[in-house]
Design a protein around this motif. Sequence first.
Motif, mmCIF file in Angstrom:
data_model
loop_
_atom_site.group_PDB
_atom_site.id
_atom_site.type_symbol
_atom_site.label_atom_id
_atom_site.label_comp_id
_atom_site.label_asym_id
_atom_site.label_seq_id
_atom_site.Cartn_x
_atom_site.Cartn_y
_atom_site.Cartn_z
ATOM 1 N N GLN A 210 0.825 -1.371 -0.069
ATOM 2 C CA GLN A 210 0.133 0.080 0.045
ATOM 3 C C GLN A 210 0.802 1.141 0.063
ATOM 4 N N SER A 211 1.989 1.166 0.938
ATOM 5 C CA SER A 211 2.710 2.585 0.833
ATOM 6 C C SER A 211 3.287 2.721 -0.404
ATOM 7 N N ARG A 212 4.056 1.730 -1.087
ATOM 8 C CA ARG A 212 4.805 2.027 -2.215
ATOM 9 C C ARG A 212 3.718 2.687 -3.367
ATOM 10 N N ARG A 213 2.402 2.241 -3.455
ATOM 11 C CA ARG A 213 1.577 2.792 -4.366
ATOM 12 C C ARG A 213 1.442 4.338 -4.073
ATOM 13 N N LEU A 214 1.418 4.578 -2.890
ATOM 14 C CA LEU A 214 1.157 6.071 -2.622
ATOM 15 C C LEU A 214 2.122 7.017 -2.995
ATOM 16 N N VAL A 215 3.322 6.617 -3.475
ATOM 17 C CA VAL A 215 4.548 7.387 -3.581
ATOM 18 C C VAL A 215 5.252 7.178 -5.143
ATOM 19 N N GLY A 216 5.581 8.447 -5.459
ATOM 20 C CA GLY A 216 6.465 8.605 -6.708
ATOM 21 C C GLY A 216 7.743 9.223 -6.519
ATOM 22 N N LEU A 217 8.792 8.654 -7.043
ATOM 23 C CA LEU A 217 10.188 9.005 -6.538
ATOM 24 C C LEU A 217 10.857 9.556 -7.732
ATOM 25 N N CYS A 218 11.314 10.708 -7.665
ATOM 26 C CA CYS A 218 12.208 11.305 -8.822
ATOM 27 C C CYS A 218 13.581 11.417 -7.959
ATOM 28 N N ALA A 219 14.597 10.524 -8.306
ATOM 29 C CA ALA A 219 15.728 10.231 -7.754
ATOM 30 C C ALA A 219 16.730 11.306 -7.969
ATOM 31 N N GLN A 220 17.575 11.216 -7.021
ATOM 32 C CA GLN A 220 18.881 12.485 -7.442
ATOM 33 C C GLN A 220 19.727 11.870 -8.601
ATOM 34 N N GLU A 221 20.007 10.585 -8.496
ATOM 35 C CA GLU A 221 20.899 10.028 -9.680
ATOM 36 C C GLU A 221 20.129 9.463 -10.753
ATOM 37 N N PHE A 222 20.659 9.072 -12.115
ATOM 38 C CA PHE A 222 19.823 8.713 -12.796
ATOM 39 C C PHE A 222 20.121 7.121 -12.580
ATOM 40 N N ASN A 223 19.039 6.324 -12.780
ATOM 41 C CA ASN A 223 19.082 4.877 -12.306
ATOM 42 C C ASN A 223 17.976 4.162 -13.274
ATOM 43 N N PHE A 224 18.450 4.509 -14.633
ATOM 44 C CA PHE A 224 17.567 3.847 -15.501
ATOM 45 C C PHE A 224 18.349 2.414 -16.214
ATOM 46 N N ASP A 225 17.245 1.614 -16.498
ATOM 47 C CA ASP A 225 17.933 0.497 -17.395
ATOM 48 C C ASP A 225 18.423 0.911 -18.820
ATOM 49 N N PRO A 226 19.847 0.497 -19.077
ATOM 50 C CA PRO A 226 20.539 1.084 -20.169
ATOM 51 C C PRO A 226 19.609 0.712 -21.546
ATOM 52 N N PHE A 227 19.066 -0.663 -21.387
ATOM 53 C CA PHE A 227 18.643 -1.277 -22.832
ATOM 54 C C PHE A 227 17.308 -0.655 -23.351
ATOM 55 N N LEU A 228 16.595 0.169 -22.367
ATOM 56 C CA LEU A 228 15.191 0.430 -22.647
ATOM 57 C C LEU A 228 15.352 1.769 -23.345
ATOM 58 N N THR A 229 14.100 1.809 -24.181
ATOM 59 C CA THR A 229 13.860 3.372 -24.680
ATOM 60 C C THR A 229 13.096 4.078 -23.677
ATOM 61 N N VAL A 230 12.707 5.446 -24.399
ATOM 62 C CA VAL A 230 12.118 6.440 -23.011
ATOM 63 C C VAL A 230 10.632 5.626 -22.883
ATOM 64 N N ARG A 231 10.184 5.347 -24.071
ATOM 65 C CA ARG A 231 8.778 4.863 -23.810
ATOM 66 C C ARG A 231 8.785 3.704 -23.039
#
Length: 242
Positions: free
Chosen positions: A77-98
């Motif tokens: 329940q608590s994870r659903r309530l929150v969205g995080l814009c992190a300080q550092e980039f932590n993206f999967d390198p193989f995925l496109t923006v979409r």
Amino acid sequence: MRNSEVAISIKNLTKFYGKFKALDNVSFEVKRGDFFAFLGPNGAGKTTTINVITGLSNYQEGKVSLFGYDTKYDYIQSRRLVGLCAQEFNFDPFLTVRQLLVYQAGYFGILPDRANKRADELMERFQLIEKRNVKHRALSGGMKKRLLLCRALMHDPEILILDEPVAGCDLELKYLIWNYLKQLNSEGKTIFLTTHYMEEAEKLCKTIAIINQGSIVSIGNKKDVLRDKSLEAVFMELTGLE
Ligand SMILES: Nc1ncnc2c1ncn2[C@@H]1O[C@H](COP(=O)(O)OP(=O)(O)OP(=O)(O)O)[C@@H](O)[C@H]1O
Ligand SMILES: [Mg+2]
């Protein structure tokens, strides 16, 4: 929601990294609909606090809950309530923006049709639509920042947590982000933002908490906190916007 008035409640939170005490008996509340700035110099404990709130870091003592849901015991329940814009980039390198955006929505059970629509809406708003099919490493730093924000917003969370959202952004981008955050807040979302830019806190927020060396040294209405002469030494370490 279990408790509709207190968005974030932190009680007597203490966190160690090995023997190093990063957070020392931290307690505060963020009310529903607040625009809350968490201000403090480098190494004060801002990201550590965010990591605890969003369930990325464990802690040794205390209790943390979001709208009454304990982040340890009611974690779904608590994870659903929150969205995080992190300080550092932590993206999967193989995925496109979409793909990054649609996969993120998948973690919250949002099906591809709806996720694609939401991704289009956010990419349009943050001027990423032309980059929708490129891998994130082909984005500029400012574009990656916008992508982090879009990803945090995919499941339309009640609480938005932003760790230095405009660091490294040009002026136009700063205002685009700030104006959108103000709009979200006016629509009722609770926003928790860390910064060491005094001006950012002053321009956007209603409530300010100052953290220094793992302890809260002041909290309250923005004007009262910023006028507090006893905090001058801490303010000296913070940054004005260039
Ligand atoms: N994973 C870790 N392991 C050990 N020590 C850590 C870890 N993460 C943070 N720390 C330490 O905890 C303290 C607080 O770090 P934190 O990242 O929370 O600071 P911050 O307020 O976000 O700073 P900044 O403004 O530079 O982002 C620092 O002394 C840091 O070195
Ligand atoms: Mg940080």
